[in-house]
Design a protein around this motif. Structure first.
Motif, short mmCIF file in Angstrom:
data_model
loop_
_atom_site.label_atom_id
_atom_site.label_comp_id
_atom_site.label_asym_id
_atom_site.label_seq_id
_atom_site.Cartn_x
_atom_site.Cartn_y
_atom_site.Cartn_z
N LYS A 196 34.13 7.64 9.45
CA LYS A 196 34.66 8.46 8.37
C LYS A 196 33.51 8.96 7.50
CE LYS A 196 38.99 5.83 8.04
NZ LYS A 196 39.84 4.99 7.15
N TYR A 198 32.71 10.42 3.60
CA TYR A 198 33.26 10.45 2.26
C TYR A 198 32.46 11.36 1.33
CZ TYR A 198 35.93 6.16 3.28
OH TYR A 198 36.79 5.24 3.80
N ILE A 698 38.34 12.69 -4.35
CA ILE A 698 38.03 11.98 -3.12
C ILE A 698 38.26 12.91 -1.93
CG2 ILE A 698 38.60 10.00 -1.66
CD1 ILE A 698 39.78 8.70 -4.20
N GLN A 700 37.77 13.01 2.40
CA GLN A 700 37.56 12.11 3.54
C GLN A 700 37.81 12.86 4.83
OE1 GLN A 700 40.30 8.80 5.30
NE2 GLN A 700 39.30 7.93 3.51
#
Length: 738
Positions: A196, A198, A698, A700
């Motif tokens: 992932k 971020y 955020i 992602q």
């Protein structure tokens, strides 16, 4: 590493709306006449939707998991968890009995179960009082085919998937029956690296922080199950089930580049966060089942006793380094080492009795007992190179919980058109948590005793052969997962971390649903849910000890309501060459929560509140196209879209995915190629702006675009009768282990 930040688990619940048992024979209700859809049937019974795929060529070479993703009202956005429209979770039953595995083990089980063994799939959006499910959980009940011939058959499966990294998997399933003895088993293994990327931004009028980087989480899994079923006589049978799963996740890493800017002094500091983690877990359970048929009408007694041993051993090291703007490492600032084991022992027992009467009346009574003990011996050691000081915070958190439950349900068919069911479930919970080294006296001993009566009501009316309506009301409680109660923090950066909370209490959910079905092909579902003391993750942000911090706190966060409406269709066209499952819905969320204090440290933050409302639109469609007359080539086209909506962490941006599947059936072999998220649009973005000036954004990227090749070989006597799948007394406990 899996719980470093709970965005993924939160979002899996958020997008549940876009996704979309036990007593199949306990009520004789005349349903609407079935409509055949190229050997597939979709219909509405009094308390469930039924999707019959017993002879469908789509099942050939597929898995139970793949088939469930094509079931009306059911889908998956992460290829791990299954969702029911309007539900945050789908509990899986086999032949009316709950499965034996934790969430990860269940995923592997479904991905290795041959779809050819499935007769039909039942979707229960509003479970009755006899089901031990929590919160807004719905039930997916998989009914297996019943065959008559003794012998042996099996299935071999090989999978290779490429997204950011390559993943492989293999499994073998065997079924054997000889007269009164039945044995079934499965062994499966897979290896993958979850990756992932971020982008985290937060700040206020005085300062702003930005962290950019990646998480890499390698996983190796080995699991399986063994069922042994023996028919003692014509009325009784005894069965033993053993399930096991081991996971190893070594060398998991998080690498972040952090930029901190003071808007008051116009100064910027740079740092690097490098975290590594080694973890392994073991889940073993055994269940003993006894079933006794008491009359010819179908009345029966069912007894279960189960034991569960769960072990997770986790060590992590978090390093912080000073750096320059080019991410060149300058000096070491901080080192934090953590040991976070989790040990769970559970004993569970259930007793259920169903009495049927000749005049379409069924009465069911039962009870359950769960005793759970957890042990979390956490170690925390930190050394600050800037001040040459060290800090040690060992803490052993022990948690004991006893749950007593009892239920009563009464079902009655008043006429061929009208039926109803009423019931109630009573649950008593006694728990105590103890921390031996907690600085806060409140954490030394936390005792809770609470009970709740949970009523249930449903009615069903078949207006005529083409029109059917039903209504249901249900009440449930949602207990926190065991790991959420352990008062430890998991670091993302030095001042950005998640915090568990032993003060979290169970939440209550009240739900009602109206369903209209037309010609077993079209349906309308209206739904309302009210959640009291909702359990979620709240981002607290503020300046503590002169440093701006963000803490994601697991806590009860006020109440919220959800209103939804969904129109759906399950139909075939062009003489069965095209089968379509289409859903379109609208959802309105009303949030009402606020928090300004860290419940563990007592630190006061600027008020975080979410009292916003949002309305969002969703679309989901699954299409299967038969490409040749011999039914050997198939093309699948699947798509979902979720509009912007407000969640606990802020506003979730729109998300969608387009997937393709090409399948070839050749004798006993089946080959398939899956292209998932071909447009690379499953990107997560959450934005939050508070009235006090705080913001938290955020982003992602889960790298869901992938290519997957699957090969399946079926062998042996395909008429083997399936082993009786066994009830588990500890199913609901396993769901709370992660």
């Amino acid at each position: 590493m899996k719980k470093i930040i709970m965005i993924s688990s939160l979002l899996s619940g958020v997008i549940a709306f876009a996704q979309g048992t036990q007593k199949t024979d306990t009520l004789k209700v005349q349903s609407i006449k079935e409509v055949t859809l190229t050997k597939k049937v979709f219909k509405k019974l009094s308390d469930r939707f039924v999707y019959d795929i017993s002879a469908s060529p789509i099942a050939k070479g597929n898995t139970a998991f793949g088939l469930l993703k094509e079931t009306p009202l059911v889908s998956s956005t992460d290829d791990k968890t299954l969702k029911i429209a309007g539900k945050s979770n789908a509990v899986i039953y086999i032949n009316g009995r709950p499965t034996q595995m934790d969430a990860d083990g269940l995923e592997q089980f479904l991905k290795n179960m041959p779809a050819e063994n499935i007769q039909r799939i039942e979707v229960i959006t509003m479970p009755g009082s006899e089901f031990k499910v929590e919160s807004t959980d719905g039930i997916i009940n998989i009914i297996l085919k019943k065959k008559t011939t003794d012998g042996l058959n099996g299935n071999l499966r090989f999978v290779n998937e490429q997204n950011y990294f390559n993943a492989t998997g293999a499994g073998v399933s065997l079924n054997y029956r000889k007269e009164k003895l039945g044995i079934s088993g499965n062994v499966n293994t897979n290896e993958n690296i979850e990756y992932k990327y971020y982008i985290l931004n937060n700040g206020n009028k005085d300062a702003e922080n930005r962290s950019v980087g990646s998480m890499s989480d390698p996983n190796k899994n080995l699991g399986g199950y063994l069922n042994i079923d023996y028919q003692l006589n014509d009325k009784s049978s005894l069965a033993l089930t053993y399930n096991s799963r081991a996971n190893r996740s070594y060398d998991s890493t998080i690498d972040l580049f952090n930029t901190t800017t003071s808007l008051l002094t116009d100064q910027t500091q740079y740092s690097l966060t490098k975290s590594s983690e080694n973890a392994r877990s073991y889940n073993n359970s055994v269940n003993l089942n006894y079933e006794l048929k008491t009359d010819s009408l179908g009345s029966k007694l069912n007894l279960n006793a189960a034991g569960l041993l769960f072990r997770r051993f986790q060590t992590s090291t978090n390093f912080t380094y000073g750096s320059d703007i080019n991410q060149n490492q300058i000096s070491q600032s901080l080192k934090i080492m953590q040991v976070q084991p989790q040990i769970i022992n559970n004993f569970s027992a259930t007793a259920d009795y169903v009495q049927k009467f000749k005049k379409d009346l069924t009465i069911a009574v039962g009870g359950n007992f769960n005793k759970t003990s957890t042990d979390n011996d956490t170690q925390y050691n930190a050394f600050d190179f800037r001040t040459q000081t060290s800090e040690s915070k060992p803490n052993r958190f022990l948690y004991d919980e006893n749950i007593y439950g009892a239920y009563l349900t009464i079902e009655k068919s008043f006429s061929p058109k009208f039926s109803g069911k009423i019931g109630a479930r009573y649950e008593l919970t006694q728990s105590e948590g103890n921390s031996d080294n907690a600085e806060d006296e409140r954490l030394r001993s936390i005792k809770r005793n609470y009970n709740q009566l949970l009523p249930y009501l449903s009615v069903n009316y078949a207006i005529n052969k083409d029109n059917n309506i039903s209504y249901a009301f249900s009440s449930r409680i949602k207990r926190p997962n065991f790991w959420e109660l352990n008062p430890v923090k998991t670091l993302l950066t030095e001042f950005n971390y998640t915090q568990n909370n032993p003060f979290v209490k169970a939440s209550s959910v009240y739900k009602q649903e109206f369903t209209y079905m037309y010609k077993n092909s079209y349906f309308l579902i209206l739904n309302h849910a009210f959640v009291k003391d909702n359990i979620t993750e709240v981002p607290l942000q503020g300046v503590i000890n002169g440093v701006n911090q963000v803490r994601y706190i697991r806590t009860n966060f006020g109440n919220n309501q959800e209103y939804s409406a969904m129109l759906g269709m399950q139909k075939s066209f062009f003489k069965g060459y095209l089968s379509t499952n289409f859903n379109a819905g609208i959802q309105h969320n009303r949030n009402n929560g606020s928090l300004n204090q860290d419940p563990i440290t007592g630190d006061i933050f600027p008020l975080y509140e979410n009292q916003r409302n949002s309305t969002s639109f969703t679309v989901q469609t699954n299409n299967n196209i038969q490409l040749d007359k011999k039914k050997t080539w198939f093309l699948g086209i699947n798509y979902f879209y979720i509009d912007k909506q407000t969640v606990e962490l802020g506003e979730l941006d729109k998300i969608m995915s387009l997937d393709f599947t090409v399948k070839k059936v050749w004798n006993n072999w089946t080959f398939s190629v899956d292209l998932d998220d071909v447009l690379n649009t499953q990107l997560i973005s959450v934005t939050d702006y508070q009235k006090n000036g705080n913001y938290n954004n955020i982003s992602q990227d889960r790298y869901t675009r992938s290519v997957k090749l699957t090969m399946v070989y079926n062998f042996g006597n395909q008429k083997v009768k399936k082993v009786r799948d066994i009830d588990s007394a500890d199913k609901d406990i396993k769901n709370r282990t992660r």
